[in-house]
Scaffold this motif. Structure first.
Motif, PDB file in Angstrom:
ATOM      1  N   GLY A 185       1.010  -0.865  -0.089  1.00 31.82           N
ATOM      2  CA  GLY A 185       0.147   0.322   0.162  1.00 31.82           C
ATOM      3  C   GLY A 185       0.843   1.498  -0.009  1.00 31.82           C
ATOM      4  N   GLY A 186       1.874   1.258   0.065  1.00 32.30           N
ATOM      5  CA  GLY A 186       3.278   2.396   0.695  1.00 32.30           C
ATOM      6  C   GLY A 186       3.169   2.175  -1.272  1.00 32.30           C
ATOM      7  N   GLU A 187       3.676   1.555  -1.725  1.00 33.81           N
ATOM      8  CA  GLU A 187       4.242   1.864  -2.807  1.00 33.81           C
ATOM      9  C   GLU A 187       3.231   2.121  -3.705  1.00 33.81           C
ATOM     10  N   VAL A 188       2.119   1.510  -3.840  1.00 37.30           N
ATOM     11  CA  VAL A 188       0.669   1.998  -4.795  1.00 37.30           C
ATOM     12  C   VAL A 188       0.283   3.074  -4.194  1.00 37.30           C
ATOM     13  N   SER A 189       0.367   4.373  -3.350  1.00 37.65           N
ATOM     14  CA  SER A 189       0.500   5.397  -2.123  1.00 37.65           C
ATOM     15  C   SER A 189       1.952   6.672  -3.443  1.00 37.65           C
ATOM     16  N   ALA A 190       2.217   5.859  -3.663  1.00 35.08           N
ATOM     17  CA  ALA A 190       3.908   6.330  -3.456  1.00 35.08           C
ATOM     18  C   ALA A 190       3.867   6.988  -5.233  1.00 35.08           C
ATOM     19  N   VAL A 191       3.249   5.870  -6.135  1.00 32.01           N
ATOM     20  CA  VAL A 191       3.399   6.060  -7.458  1.00 32.01           C
ATOM     21  C   VAL A 191       1.592   6.527  -7.776  1.00 32.01           C
ATOM     22  N   THR A 192       1.150   6.205  -7.267  1.00 32.81           N
ATOM     23  CA  THR A 192      -0.529   7.197  -7.460  1.00 32.81           C
ATOM     24  C   THR A 192      -0.173   9.054  -6.981  1.00 32.81           C
ATOM     25  N   ALA A 193       0.703   9.265  -6.180  1.00 26.81           N
ATOM     26  CA  ALA A 193       0.876  10.376  -5.071  1.00 26.81           C
ATOM     27  C   ALA A 193       1.841  11.224  -6.902  1.00 26.81           C
ATOM     28  N   ALA A 194       2.809  10.473  -7.355  1.00 28.40           N
ATOM     29  CA  ALA A 194       3.742  10.671  -8.500  1.00 28.40           C
ATOM     30  C   ALA A 194       2.819  11.335  -9.279  1.00 28.40           C
ATOM     31  N   ARG A 195       1.492  10.560  -9.414  1.00 29.36           N
ATOM     32  CA  ARG A 195       0.668  10.864 -10.773  1.00 29.36           C
ATOM     33  C   ARG A 195      -0.140  11.966 -10.924  1.00 29.36           C
ATOM     34  N   HIS A 196      -0.366  12.639  -9.611  1.00 24.46           N
ATOM     35  CA  HIS A 196      -1.453  12.794  -9.467  1.00 24.46           C
ATOM     36  C   HIS A 196      -0.578  13.999  -8.419  1.00 24.46           C
ATOM     37  N   PRO A 197       0.582  14.900  -8.136  1.00 18.51           N
ATOM     38  CA  PRO A 197       0.797  15.285  -7.568  1.00 18.51           C
ATOM     39  C   PRO A 197      -0.167  16.760  -6.732  1.00 18.51           C
ATOM     40  N   GLU A 198      -0.621  17.240  -7.621  1.00 17.27           N
ATOM     41  CA  GLU A 198      -1.677  18.127  -7.211  1.00 17.27           C
ATOM     42  C   GLU A 198      -2.560  18.496  -6.733  1.00 17.27           C
ATOM     43  N   GLN A 199      -2.588  16.521  -6.930  1.00 19.13           N
ATOM     44  CA  GLN A 199      -4.339  16.437  -5.776  1.00 19.13           C
ATOM     45  C   GLN A 199      -4.350  15.881  -4.780  1.00 19.13           C
ATOM     46  N   VAL A 200      -2.212  15.910  -4.120  1.00 20.39           N
ATOM     47  CA  VAL A 200      -1.579  14.996  -2.479  1.00 20.39           C
ATOM     48  C   VAL A 200      -1.038  16.023  -1.774  1.00 20.39           C
ATOM     49  N   ALA A 201      -1.787  16.435  -0.915  1.00 15.75           N
ATOM     50  CA  ALA A 201      -1.205  17.569  -0.157  1.00 15.75           C
ATOM     51  C   ALA A 201       0.019  16.716   0.643  1.00 15.75           C
ATOM     52  N   GLY A 202      -0.037  15.240   1.175  1.00 17.46           N
ATOM     53  CA  GLY A 202       0.990  14.753   2.204  1.00 17.46           C
ATOM     54  C   GLY A 202       1.403  13.343   1.542  1.00 17.46           C
ATOM     55  N   LEU A 203       2.276  12.563   1.783  1.00 20.73           N
ATOM     56  CA  LEU A 203       2.345  11.228   1.331  1.00 20.73           C
ATOM     57  C   LEU A 203       3.132  10.724   2.643  1.00 20.73           C
ATOM     58  N   VAL A 204       2.859   9.893   2.981  1.00 18.85           N
ATOM     59  CA  VAL A 204       3.260   8.765   4.670  1.00 18.85           C
ATOM     60  C   VAL A 204       3.504   7.694   4.291  1.00 18.85           C
ATOM     61  N   LEU A 205       4.494   7.122   4.251  1.00 21.16           N
ATOM     62  CA  LEU A 205       4.684   6.279   3.686  1.00 21.16           C
ATOM     63  C   LEU A 205       5.530   5.022   4.888  1.00 21.16           C
ATOM     64  N   TRP A 206       4.509   4.119   5.175  1.00 26.60           N
ATOM     65  CA  TRP A 206       4.898   2.733   6.479  1.00 26.60           C
ATOM     66  C   TRP A 206       5.895   1.793   5.777  1.00 26.60           C
ATOM     67  N   TYR A 207       6.987   1.393   5.983  1.00 28.39           N
ATOM     68  CA  TYR A 207       7.663  -0.062   5.330  1.00 28.39           C
ATOM     69  C   TYR A 207       7.309   0.202   4.274  1.00 28.39           C
ATOM     70  N   PRO A 208       7.581   0.872   3.621  1.00 30.69           N
ATOM     71  CA  PRO A 208       7.025   0.870   1.818  1.00 30.69           C
ATOM     72  C   PRO A 208       7.628  -0.363   0.873  1.00 30.69           C
TER      73      PRO A 208
END
Length: 327
Positions: free
Chosen positions: A188-211
């Motif tokens: 879920g961390g990798e999924v969140s990281a990729v999603t944030a990178a593809r939609h940076p204008e929509q994601v105000a912050g990113l928290v990754l636990w043991y991605p």
């Protein structure tokens, strides 16, 4: 991602801690010393005397600031449609007079929304809306066939959550669409990281636990080539299909995540044998602005008690620093 022998223990650790216990730990951190962890400098600069594959001695992680008020919250079952399928999810909503920030809490491989619920509940008690989505074929009880799931199908599902949440309608009225944070554990961390990178204008912050930035390397260690990957196989104790390997075989996650320029928090255990700590070290130097907090002695998945409490305290401190929560 979890090991075949340790997955049940990890899920138990992630699912058994109550929100009240986590809140107590955060309150203690707000008024006392921080946890022992490595805090990496921003902008990818390595600490003196360290290399990307070696952890330096622990130092105090930044703690939450000020007095943290608590809120009553309610639970809403809220579906999202992705690729023509209806995916259930659960939204935890604090009692508030105006729209509040949203943290989307994504679970790991072969896991389930309930496994990240304690974190979501703790955040709701601190005045944030928190949503635990399910993914197509993502784990026990999920919609769809797990053999058709991959990191990229989960990215598409998380994108659907972002789209729905930003409408501020249909049950999402409580959400401030300008303050949405993605929090992911393991895959879920990798999924969140990729999603944030593809939609940076929509994601105000990113928290990754043991991605789980190790997925491609792990697949390469198991199979000599993509052609050698069978149609159905067991991967880290989970029954998966060839599409999972196909989507990741030649994928460089670090190239993609570098496009997310807002501050990032990474929390990782020093003794993680499934996704070694060095993968988060590399992520720290890849992101333009990232903080890496090390939980000394922790493996893949934080034990209920001090490890998970430290991770949540670091998360709350980060949310305050990026302006999603009040200090």
């Amino acid at each position: 991602m979890t090991s075949p022998t340790g997955r049940r223990a990890v899920l138990k650790a992630l699912g058994a801690t109550g929100a009240a216990t986590l809140l107590g730990a955060v309150a203690a951190c707000a008024s006392g010393p921080g946890s022992e962890a490595e805090t990496a400098p921003p902008s990818g600069a390595a600490s003196p005397g360290t290399t990307p594959d070696a952890a330096s001695p622990g130092s105090s992680a930044p703690a939450p600031q000020g007095t943290l008020p608590t809120y009553a919250y309610e639970t809403r079952d809220l579906d999202v449609t992705s690729q023509g399928q209806t995916l259930p999810g659960r939204l935890y909503v604090p009692a508030a007079d105006a729209a509040v920030p949203l943290v989307v809490c994504s679970h790991g491989l072969c896991s389930a929304p309930d496994d990240v619920a304690p974190v979501a509940q703790a955040l709701a008690r601190l005045g944030l809306a928190a949503y635990c989505p399910s993914f197509r074929g993502g784990g026990p009880g999920s919609v769809g066939d797990m053999t058709r799931m991959s990191v990229m199908t989960e990215v598409a599902d998380l994108e659907a959550v972002l789209t729905a949440a930003r409408t501020a309608t249909g049950g999402w009225e409580v959400v401030d669409p300008g303050r949405i944070v993605l929090l992911g554990q393991s895959q879920g961390g990798e999924v969140s990281a990729v999603t944030a990178a593809r939609h940076p204008e929509q994601v105000a912050g990113l928290v990754l636990w043991y991605p789980a930035f190790s997925i491609t390397d792990t697949l390469h260690s198991l199979y000599t080539s993509l052609d050698a990957v069978p149609q159905d196989y067991s991967f880290l104790g989970c029954a998966l299909g060839r599409v999972y390997a196909q989507d990741m075989w030649d994928y460089d996650v670090y190239t993609e995540i570098a496009g997310y320029t807002a501050p990032v928090l990474i929390v990782h255990g020093s003794d993680d044998l499934v996704v070694p700590y060095r993968y988060s070290e590399r992520a720290r130097t890849t992101y333009p602005d990232a903080e890496l907090v090390r939980i000394d002695g922790a493996g893949h998945g934080f034990d209920e008690g001090p490890e998970e409490q430290q991770a949540l305290a670091a998360t709350v401190g980060y949310l305050q620093r990026v302006g999603v929560m009040k200090a």
